[in-house]
Each structure stands twice: as C-alpha cells, then as structure tokens.
Design a protein around this motif. Sequence first.
Motif: not given
Lengths: 454, 293
Positions: A52, A102, A109, B111
Amino acid sequence: MREVKKDKVADALPGSQWSPFEMNPNLPPERADIVIIGGGVIGWSIAYWLKKKERVRDGVKVIVVEKDPTYSQASTVLSAGGIRQQFSLTENIQLSLASADFMRNINEHLGVLNQEPVDLQFNHSGYLFVANESVAHIMEENYSTQRFAGAKVSLLSPVQLKEKFPWINTEDVALASYGLENEGWFDPWTLLNAFRQKAISMGVIQSIGEVTGFNCTLNRMDTVDGETVDVKRIKHVNVRMPNSREYQPVECAIVVNAAGAFSAKLVDMMGIGTGPKDTLSGMALPVEPRKRFIYVFNCPDGPGLDCPFLVDYSGIYFRREGLGGNYITGTSPEEDAEPDVSNLDVDHEFFQEKIWPSLAHRVPAFESLKVTSAWAGYYDYNTFDQNAILGIHPLAQNMFFATGFSGHGLQQSPAAGRAVAELILDGSYQTLDLKGLGFQRIMAKEPLLEKNIV
Amino acid sequence: MWNCLIVLVERAMFVLYGSRFAFRVNMAAPLVPLQRFCKLASLHVCGRRRLWSSSVATPPSLYKRLLLALTQRFYDVEILLNWRSQLKSQALQKKNASLTPLEHEHLNTVSHTDRASLGYYHYTQEHYGDNVASAYFILNMHGSFRYAGQSEWFRSDSSGKFSWDFVNQKDSLLEEVDLGHTVINQMGLGNLVGNPLRTLSLRGCHEVDDWALARLHVFQDTLEELDISCCPHITIGGLAALRNLKGLHRLNVSSLPRLGSPGLVIIMLEEMLPLCQVTAKGYDLSLTQLGGN
C-alpha cells in the motif's frame, strides 16, 4: 495426433513454459526485496501495508513464506478473536484503537474489486473487566490513561454493574471497567484471508515452504564498552519446500520476522544470542511459545445478547459465542504450571480445576454447564515483558521483528503491520510512535510491563 | 496499420489456441501497455477464482460480466473501475463530513478523503455554534428534525430546499431526528453528538452498519425510540451494540435482511432491553417442519 503435434509446436516456440530440466514450480523466486517469514495475520498485514505504501507499481517485491498452508498450528486462527482498548500502556491502546479504526473501514482498505465485501462478523459487545478492592486502584489509573488516549471506556460501581448485568455475582467486586465502543470480538480467519487476498491482488508472492537457514555476511565490530560483537547482514534466506529436500536461496534486502510463536528459531539459525549473558551478543529474542487452552461450553440459562467479553481479576475470561447459549472461556496458567508446548493437546482437567470454580463464582448460572469442545493454541509469549517487539535487533542489520505480542497480535495486527511497513519504507514511525516497543528496552533491561489487574 | 494487423493476428490466435499462446506471440507488440502478460499472479487481481459470488441468487447482468472480463485483461479498466469506486466512497464521506475533528492520534488512520472533508461544516460551526451546524447537517442530508420544546418539524422538500429559520435558534437542542432513507453513515452520526435525542430514525439507510450502531452509545441516557428497519448492512453483531441503550422504549428492527434467525434475535433483544417494545415485521417467523418421521 494433431493435438499432440500442436502442443509440441507450442512448447518448442520461444515463450512457452517447457524446459528440459524438471524444476519444482512452487519454488519462490530467486530474488526479492523483502521476505516476510510467517504467513499469519501479522505477516500478511505487513505485506499489505508494504504494497500500500510503495509509491510506484511493483516498487517492492515482497514474498511471504509460510510453512503450513493449512494453518493448523497458527496462533491467528486459534485465537478467541477479541479486541479491546483497556490496556495500561499508551502504545497498546493506540495500536488497538488504530486497528479498530482500520476494521471500521475495512472494505475501503481491503476490498478487492468484484469480490464480496469483507464481513468480519464483528460483535460490538465490549470488554468488561471486574476488579476486587486490592486491584481497583490499578483499574482507576488505567481508566484515566485509556480515556486520555481516546478509548471509550466507562467505570461501573458494583450497584451499577448489578443493574446492567443482573446475572453477575457482585459480592466481591469493587470496580468494573466497561468498554463502550470499538471493543468486542470478530472472526480472525476472515481478517487473515482479507489481508491475504488483498495483498496477493496487489502483487505479493506467497511461498509455501519452511525457512531452514540464512546466508549472512559478518562484520566484526567493537562496541563502546569494548565488547567484540558479530553484526550479521542476511544475504539469502533458504526456503525449503514441504516434504522435500529441495530448497531455494532467496536473495533479499530485508527480512521480516513475523513467525509468531516460533520466532526464536529464526534467531537461533542466525546464531544470535549465543554469547555470554548480559552482553550484547548474548541478547537473544525473548519470545517463546506458550500453550493456552480455550474451552467451549453450553449453558442454556447463561447471559444473553449483552454478554460482554468478561475478564475477571482471578484471571479467567469468557465470552458469548453465537446465539445458542454457547460460550468460550480460558485463563492463563500460573508461571510454574505452564503446559508442555510440543503439541496442541488439550488438558481437560485444567478446566475442572482452575476455570470452572471461578466461572461459577462470577456467574451463578454457570454452575451447571456442559463443555462441548476445546482447543489449544500458542501465544508468542514475550518472556521479558509480555508486550510486542517491533524493530531491528542491533546484531541483525536487516531483520525486522514483529513478534512477541503475547496474545494481542490479532487485535493489534493492522496497526502493527502499518508501523513495521513505515519502519521499512520510511525509516521511522510516521503515525504511531512505537519506539518504546523496540529492542532498546531489552538491551537496557527495562521491562515495559502492563499494569493490569490480571 | 501494423498495430491493427498485430491486434487482429493476436485475436485470431487467442480464439484458436487460447489466451496463453496468444499473449506469448504478442509480447513485443507496441500495444503491450494495454495488454497483460498471462502470469498466474495476475489471475488473482480481480477475484477470478469465482466469477460471481455463490451467494447471489442470479448471475450478474451481461454488463457486469463484460466489465469483469475486461478488468481481468486490461490494467486500464481495472484502474478506472477502482477510481470509480473510490470517487463514490469519497463523495459519501464528503456528504457525511464530520463537524468536529477527531481529537486523538488515531486521526492518522483516517483516510485522506475523510481528512479533506473535515472542514465542510466548519464555517457554520464557528459562526453559529454546534447546534445550528448539526441542524444544517441534517437538512443537507435531506433529513428532518424537531427541537426540544417545540412541535414543528424542520424538513427539506423534495428538491432539497429548506427554510433557514433554524439559524436563529442557536441554543435549541434537537429532540427528534428523522434520517430515514438518507446516506448517513457512522461518521455522520458523530455530528449529532451533544443533543439529547429522544427519537432517532435510521429507516432504510443503506450506509448504516454495525459500527454506526456502536456509536449510538452517546445517546444512552436520553434515547427512547430507535428505528433501524430496512437497513441492509446491520447484523447481529451490531444489534449487540444496543446493549448500552437501556432507556429505550421502542425499537423497530423490521426487515433486516442479514439477520440469520430473526425469531431468536427478537427474543434476545427483548431480554437485553427490558423496558423496550421491539417491533419486528417482515420476517417469516413460522415454525418449519424438520424432515423425518
């Protein structure tokens, strides 16, 4: 006949896969940039984050080497799958919070185009720690640390506890700490697979094989204290194919040790830690496998949907599993009564003697229960201070460690993977400052202990 | 002209001998950037193991299958489709822009898109305060609300216009909020914090999932009525998050498609929330006869 001739012609033309020498097609490539040893959730998390963070397509060539594709002894899949922020160390709280964030956006993701969305089956039931008078002060201190670091925790008095959970016996309880958000349990296999599929789709190469040795170059140096040490740099990782003597020396720049419970074997292969004690060359990796049991029992009258992951001050824990009145439980054995780690056999007497009395004491409904199943798994137990070891060993110049999580590896895996990827690609931690979890503390002999109530 | 010829030859080879051989022949073609070498690894790129998920009752439409086939063969299509899904999720995050920046270090896990959208309601918040900003957010999402102590509802009409009277009521707190059939998600729910909500409706919201339910614990003291029916992403794990809302009086969990055993879940919910009246329509709760003598 014509098909056979067509195939022969196709094989003879340049670009076909045919070669007169029979070579094992499953050998890893001869050269790679980063070799990650260990295909558990930590290993694949690091592989995903490396891919990533690379700034160009195929910027780093990453191989993940896993010796057992069935994951029969891997700690990841045998884990209870809980995630909590109720730690006393800020680093642990931050790792756990970042991992929960996350998982909150996991499809953003780890979603692969045209695949089903990832469903972790996350149960947002929270953790409940129950303390008696002697450890209540530790719980209060931890509560303020957790709140400061951003965890959503609340303290409950025995009266409030009884009101919220009428099935708990609160007679010796002084204080309880209840997680409100970002805590619960999920399916570890789904997380592992999600990391793996996404990493493979980004170009990580999976290799099934066992690491049997390293080719290193040696640099003999003198430390400031006058000690002569051998600083090693890994040049090749020898990966041996399963059930075969064939091996491939993979030339690599960086090796990541994410082998979990078996990490110390890799360090022994390099010959590190064999010197006299209390010297730099005698500093081995203080991680060893420890066996832990998990028992599944059925109790029809047990707690319902609001049953949290309860951890008692006596050391036992249990959580609800599904909706059919099933629960899973376990505890840590005493230091001197550690079970044998050569196999994963379950000791059923352990449940009868150590777990059931405390369970029945805490939840009277559990006096009548039936154990339906049990399994055992390894902790990659850090004998030094039971916290993760992230970073480089001073005597192994290019081996990064991500091991020693002592039971918290699964819940810290996304954030720990990102931290190690930052160390490798950026040279230092960018998002979370985890310098305290490096080898410095082992060299200086200052354990970073968790001040928990268990 | 030569390019076209090469492409034609390649197509013919592909049809006659299969993809492997065709790509070998074409390795040095100038159209290489548009074509992919047939490495085993590349087959994994877009989940080629299964052409479509086994849980879908009918196979996807011709358009979807065509897109899938193209994605597996061309980098460009793959990148374009990735961009499209990224833009969609960015647009969603922008709509759900957070009023307050996340205070803690784990902001860094947010993000880049979320961080960029943090400032959208900042102007309103600075000049009119948090309450007006929350109200403005709800109206922007095409929801409606009612202030505590008043009886009229503020809502936007079908074209998205709404009256700006709420701007004058800086100190009024929200009591009932209806965000049904909007694109609110867990980030957007954070914008309602600080209001003593008594009624919250998230009926038919496609972006509300278990994590959004987990954020409702901030209303645990005041919330009395919650409607989460027809939300396709809620599962049993999220319903366990309602454990904190002990003051709930009415809960509507009708038509949640991802509940495996709705009858059992309803019973457990009623047990978990003793004061609550659980409404659950739209499930087939009839007892099935197990086969056998």
